[in-house]
Design an enzyme around this catalytic site. Structure first.
Site, PDB file in Angstrom:
ATOM      1  N   ASN A 196       0.922   4.992   6.271  1.00 25.07           N
ATOM      2  CA  ASN A 196       1.737   5.687   5.270  1.00 25.07           C
ATOM      3  C   ASN A 196       0.867   6.074   4.076  1.00 25.07           C
ATOM      4  O   ASN A 196      -0.182   5.468   3.831  1.00 25.07           O
ATOM      5  CB  ASN A 196       2.880   4.781   4.801  1.00 25.07           C
ATOM      6  N   ASP A 232       7.440  -4.903   4.382  1.00 26.05           N
ATOM      7  CA  ASP A 232       7.375  -4.931   2.915  1.00 26.05           C
ATOM      8  C   ASP A 232       7.023  -3.530   2.434  1.00 26.05           C
ATOM      9  O   ASP A 232       5.890  -3.065   2.594  1.00 26.05           O
ATOM     10  CB  ASP A 232       6.317  -5.934   2.440  1.00 26.05           C
ATOM     11  N   LEU A 233       7.979  -2.839   1.847  1.00 22.08           N
ATOM     12  CA  LEU A 233       7.845  -1.432   1.500  1.00 22.08           C
ATOM     13  C   LEU A 233       6.613  -1.173   0.641  1.00 22.08           C
ATOM     14  O   LEU A 233       6.458  -1.754  -0.435  1.00 22.08           O
ATOM     15  CB  LEU A 233       9.101  -0.960   0.762  1.00 22.08           C
ATOM     16  N   ASP A 234       5.732  -0.281   1.127  1.00 19.79           N
ATOM     17  CA  ASP A 234       4.531   0.153   0.413  1.00 19.79           C
ATOM     18  C   ASP A 234       3.603  -1.001   0.045  1.00 19.79           C
ATOM     19  O   ASP A 234       2.840  -0.910  -0.921  1.00 19.79           O
ATOM     20  CB  ASP A 234       4.907   0.932  -0.861  1.00 19.79           C
ATOM     21  N   GLU A 235       3.657  -2.094   0.798  1.00 21.67           N
ATOM     22  CA  GLU A 235       2.822  -3.247   0.483  1.00 21.67           C
ATOM     23  C   GLU A 235       1.967  -3.680   1.673  1.00 21.67           C
ATOM     24  O   GLU A 235       1.433  -4.786   1.690  1.00 21.67           O
ATOM     25  CB  GLU A 235       3.683  -4.420   0.004  1.00 21.67           C
TER      26      GLU A 235
END
Length: 290
Positions: A196, A232-235
């Site tokens: 992403n 874990d969103l954007d992590e």
């Protein structure tokens, strides 16, 4: 641009394992025994985690030695040292499915780089929850799959995506500004093979119109982060980051333009390194042999 690896004669071995004596000797002895010649070798010893990482690009002079032979014969070595490993033909393109929504700068950049030979990837499909870039996909001769996503249809949309991943034998999924949050289950099924891209300001601004927020706060750095997708969103583990310095003279539209350029470049580098087997996951981090 360096010459493409020769099919059937150049290979890439990547590995990680607990650090211990004799690892490099074991790998090089294996290569010698199989008429291997090292073209590039990189290694990293993570002393904090007591873990060893290595990437070896090599060619094989004996035409009778195949990829399957190498994989079979490396098995005993891996078991002796507890090695997690992958071995690929260096010339084989990474089969890449690209997902996009309404912002096409990253998609357009990847398509252009692939068309010029800058990326050793194959793109069997483009998936979008909108139709804005259907014509762009057609101009490159790539099948376009419109999969709308609503709260009610999210599960069916993700099931269709996984069907495409399986049907097309996809190695890598790239979220090229795909503006939908993937479910935890989908993230787990794509673990280690989905990348992403997102903006990364200092300080960070979330939600709508982040560049307007950044302008209002007078940011001096505009950046982007490419990472593996996790629940874990954007992590997820970061593969690549970059920033560009800006000042008070830049209006919000200019920040958007600068930000999109950085996003496209960072994502392209992440896709390139992944496709060349240069990225090894190390817990929540990555080892990148650039």
């Amino acid at each position: 641009m360096s010459p493409r690896p020769q099919p059937g004669s150049e290979f890439v071995l990547t590995l990680s394992c607990p650090d211990q004596a004799g690892l490099v000797h074991a790998v090089t002895s294996f290569l010698v025994d199989h008429s291997g010649n090292i073209l590039e070798s990189r290694q990293f010893d993570d002393r904090l985690q007591d873990r060893f990482f290595m990437r070896v690009h090599f060619d094989v002079s004996d035409p009778g030695v195949s990829l399957q032979d190498l994989r079979t014969d490396f098995g005993p070595v891996s078991r002796t040292y507890g090695i997690d490993w992958q071995l690929h033909d260096a010339s084989t393109p990474t089969r890449t499915l690209i997902m996009v929504s309404k912002f096409g700068h990253c998609l357009n950049d990847l398509l252009f780089r692939k068309s010029t030979g800058a990326l050793n990837i194959e793109i069997p499909a483009i998936v979008s929850n909108h139709r804005e870039f259907e014509a762009l996909a057609q101009s490159y001769g790539i099948p376009f799959h419109h999969i709308p996503v609503t709260k009610e249809t999210k599960a069916q949309a993700e099931a269709r995506l996984l069907e495409l991943v399986d049907e097309l034998d996809i190695d890598l999924v790239v979220l090229a500004r795909y503006m939908q949050i993937l479910s935890d289950d989908l993230c787990k099924q794509l673990d280690g093979r989905a990348i992403n891209i997102h903006h990364s300001f200092l300080p960070s601004f979330k939600g709508a119109r982040p560049y307007v927020q950044a302008h209002q706060r007078g940011v001096k750095l505009v950046g982007a982060t490419a990472h593996y997708v996790t629940p874990d969103l954007d992590e997820g583990p970061i593969i690549e980051q970059d920033v560009v310095r800006v000042d008070h003279s830049r209006d919000p539209d200019e920040l958007v333009t600068i930000g999109r350029d950085v996003e496209a470049q960072v994502l392209a580098r992440a896709v390139e390194w992944h496709s060349q087997s240069r990225v090894l996951v190390n817990g929540n981090c990555t080892v990148v042999f650039r």
